[in-house]
Scaffold this motif. Structure first.
Motif, PDB file in Angstrom:
ATOM      1  N   UNK A 107      36.436  45.089  47.221  1.00 14.61           N
ATOM      2  CA  UNK A 107      35.982  45.869  46.087  1.00 14.61           C
ATOM      3  C   UNK A 107      36.874  46.853  45.355  1.00 14.61           C
ATOM      4  N   UNK A 108      37.684  47.598  46.123  1.00 17.18           N
ATOM      5  CA  UNK A 108      38.476  48.471  45.302  1.00 17.18           C
ATOM      6  C   UNK A 108      39.704  47.718  44.749  1.00 17.18           C
ATOM      7  N   UNK A 109      40.164  46.746  45.300  1.00 15.09           N
ATOM      8  CA  UNK A 109      41.325  45.938  44.814  1.00 15.09           C
ATOM      9  C   UNK A 109      40.821  45.438  43.517  1.00 15.09           C
ATOM     10  N   UNK A 110      39.602  44.970  43.341  1.00 11.60           N
ATOM     11  CA  UNK A 110      39.026  44.164  42.022  1.00 11.60           C
ATOM     12  C   UNK A 110      39.045  45.456  41.031  1.00 11.60           C
ATOM     13  N   UNK A 111      38.310  46.567  41.573  1.00  5.32           N
ATOM     14  CA  UNK A 111      38.247  47.549  40.735  1.00  5.32           C
ATOM     15  C   UNK A 111      39.553  48.286  40.136  1.00  5.32           C
ATOM     16  N   UNK A 112      40.522  48.137  40.983  1.00  5.09           N
ATOM     17  CA  UNK A 112      42.036  48.580  40.239  1.00  5.09           C
ATOM     18  C   UNK A 112      42.319  47.346  39.570  1.00  5.09           C
ATOM     19  N   UNK A 113      42.216  46.333  39.509  1.00  2.00           N
ATOM     20  CA  UNK A 113      42.688  45.280  38.715  1.00  2.00           C
ATOM     21  C   UNK A 113      41.702  45.095  37.266  1.00  2.00           C
ATOM     22  N   UNK A 114      40.785  46.057  37.170  1.00  2.00           N
ATOM     23  CA  UNK A 114      39.919  46.215  36.167  1.00  2.00           C
ATOM     24  C   UNK A 114      38.919  44.927  35.994  1.00  2.00           C
ATOM     25  N   UNK A 115      38.731  44.165  37.324  1.00  2.00           N
ATOM     26  CA  UNK A 115      37.668  43.113  37.397  1.00  2.00           C
ATOM     27  C   UNK A 115      36.379  43.666  37.925  1.00  2.00           C
ATOM     28  N   UNK A 116      35.633  44.395  36.931  1.00  2.27           N
ATOM     29  CA  UNK A 116      34.677  45.336  37.362  1.00  2.27           C
ATOM     30  C   UNK A 116      33.399  44.419  38.014  1.00  2.27           C
ATOM     31  N   UNK A 171      33.528  41.483  39.440  1.00  2.00           N
ATOM     32  CA  UNK A 171      33.752  40.934  40.839  1.00  2.00           C
ATOM     33  C   UNK A 171      33.938  42.056  41.721  1.00  2.00           C
ATOM     34  N   UNK A 172      34.331  43.163  41.369  1.00  2.00           N
ATOM     35  CA  UNK A 172      34.437  44.574  42.472  1.00  2.00           C
ATOM     36  C   UNK A 172      32.873  44.909  42.680  1.00  2.00           C
ATOM     37  N   UNK A 221      32.225  53.522  45.361  1.00  2.00           N
ATOM     38  CA  UNK A 221      32.584  52.402  44.433  1.00  2.00           C
ATOM     39  C   UNK A 221      31.630  52.333  43.588  1.00  2.00           C
ATOM     40  N   UNK A 222      30.384  52.113  43.671  1.00  2.00           N
ATOM     41  CA  UNK A 222      29.197  52.221  42.689  1.00  2.00           C
ATOM     42  C   UNK A 222      29.595  53.078  41.525  1.00  2.00           C
ATOM     43  N   UNK A 223      29.483  54.559  42.296  1.00  2.00           N
ATOM     44  CA  UNK A 223      29.716  55.427  41.129  1.00  2.00           C
ATOM     45  C   UNK A 223      30.767  55.454  40.251  1.00  2.00           C
ATOM     46  N   UNK A 224      32.042  54.936  40.765  1.00  2.00           N
ATOM     47  CA  UNK A 224      33.265  54.871  39.996  1.00  2.00           C
ATOM     48  C   UNK A 224      33.152  53.353  38.950  1.00  2.00           C
ATOM     49  N   UNK A 225      32.620  52.529  39.649  1.00  2.00           N
ATOM     50  CA  UNK A 225      32.286  51.430  38.716  1.00  2.00           C
ATOM     51  C   UNK A 225      31.335  51.705  37.448  1.00  2.00           C
ATOM     52  N   UNK A 226      30.487  52.379  37.752  1.00  3.38           N
ATOM     53  CA  UNK A 226      29.363  53.084  36.617  1.00  3.38           C
ATOM     54  C   UNK A 226      30.234  53.779  35.690  1.00  3.38           C
ATOM     55  N   UNK A 227      31.022  54.649  36.292  1.00  2.67           N
ATOM     56  CA  UNK A 227      31.919  55.486  35.509  1.00  2.67           C
ATOM     57  C   UNK A 227      32.832  54.794  34.607  1.00  2.67           C
ATOM     58  N   UNK A 228      33.384  53.806  35.126  1.00  2.00           N
ATOM     59  CA  UNK A 228      34.205  52.853  34.252  1.00  2.00           C
ATOM     60  C   UNK A 228      33.703  52.265  33.004  1.00  2.00           C
ATOM     61  N   UNK A 229      32.434  52.074  33.110  1.00  2.00           N
ATOM     62  CA  UNK A 229      31.556  51.655  32.134  1.00  2.00           C
ATOM     63  C   UNK A 229      30.916  52.811  31.238  1.00  2.00           C
ATOM     64  N   UNK A 230      31.478  53.974  31.427  1.00  2.00           N
ATOM     65  CA  UNK A 230      30.914  55.056  30.816  1.00  2.00           C
ATOM     66  C   UNK A 230      29.259  55.388  31.132  1.00  2.00           C
TER      67      UNK A 230
END
Length: 218
Positions: free
Chosen positions: A71-80, A82-83, A103-112
């Motif tokens: 999950x972290x790897x895909x998040x770093x690759x901006x593949x949200x 899949x992450x 991870x959930x929190x960061x993914x939502x944050x990256x989606x603003x």
């Protein structure tokens, strides 16, 4: 530990059943599957996935760690998307792993979706209250929620989290810089100066540009 070679097949199966007329669509792209009631096909997928994991790992917690890592790897690759899928699978395996909610929190944050991310950061911190990077990431979402709502409680919480972080890492200049920046939005300018100066002592380059004039002012 053997690889879960069945996993690609199971992912295809899930994608197919998620498009069924009676199944809620794309729930694997939402934290904790959106909290919705799954259809029969999706429940069967979960059972097959867990059965495959149990054959490949002696403990589901170990499989969850693997999914979190992916999950972290895909998040770093901006593949949200899949992450999110990997973190959801980790959640199925071990709902007490704090990194899943982080991870959930960061993914939502990256989606603003900063306000939506807050409950996940809260849950993650409850499971692991002494991890600096987690506290820092949570403070970012609280700070951005404040900027969007102008409600003081969110800024206050961001500052509290950052202060907890500097207790853990008292020589981390970046954390002091963020506290100074947060206080700059409040009437407490003495605190802004205090933390700007503390930042300057640790690392002059870490001082936010708009606070440099007060940071090195004797």
């Amino acid at each position: 530990m053997k690889k879960i070679w069945l996993l690609p097949f199971l992912l295809i199966l899930f994608s197919a059943c998620a498009q069924s007329q009676d199944c809620p669509a794309d729930i694997n792209k939402l934290p904790m599957y959106g909290g919705v009631k799954k259809c029969k096909e999706q429940i069967e997928y979960d059972k097959e996935f867990l059965a495959a994991v149990d054959k490949a790992y002696s403990r589901r917690e170990d499989a969850a760690k693997h999914m979190v890592q992916r999950g972290w790897q895909y998040l770093s690759a901006q593949k949200l998307d899949t992450a999110m899928m990997r973190f959801n699978q980790a959640w199925l395996l071990d709902s007490l792993n704090y990194q899943i909610y982080w991870g959930f929190g960061n993914l939502l944050g990256m989606q603003k979706k900063f306000k939506e991310s807050l409950p996940f950061f809260t849950r993650s911190i409850k499971l692991n209250p002494k991890y600096t990077r987690l506290l820092n990431d949570a403070s970012v979402s609280y700070g951005n929620t404040y900027l969007a709502t102008k409600k003081q409680v969110y800024l206050d919480t961001a500052i509290i989290l950052l202060k907890k972080a500097v207790v853990i890492e008292p020589k981390n200049a970046g954390l002091y810089a963020q506290i100074a920046a947060a206080y700059s939005y409040t009437p407490k300018q003495d605190s802004t100066r205090k933390y700007a100066k503390l930042t300057y002592r640790l690392d002059p380059n870490a001082v936010p540009q708009h606070l440099k004039s007060i940071a090195n002012n004797k």
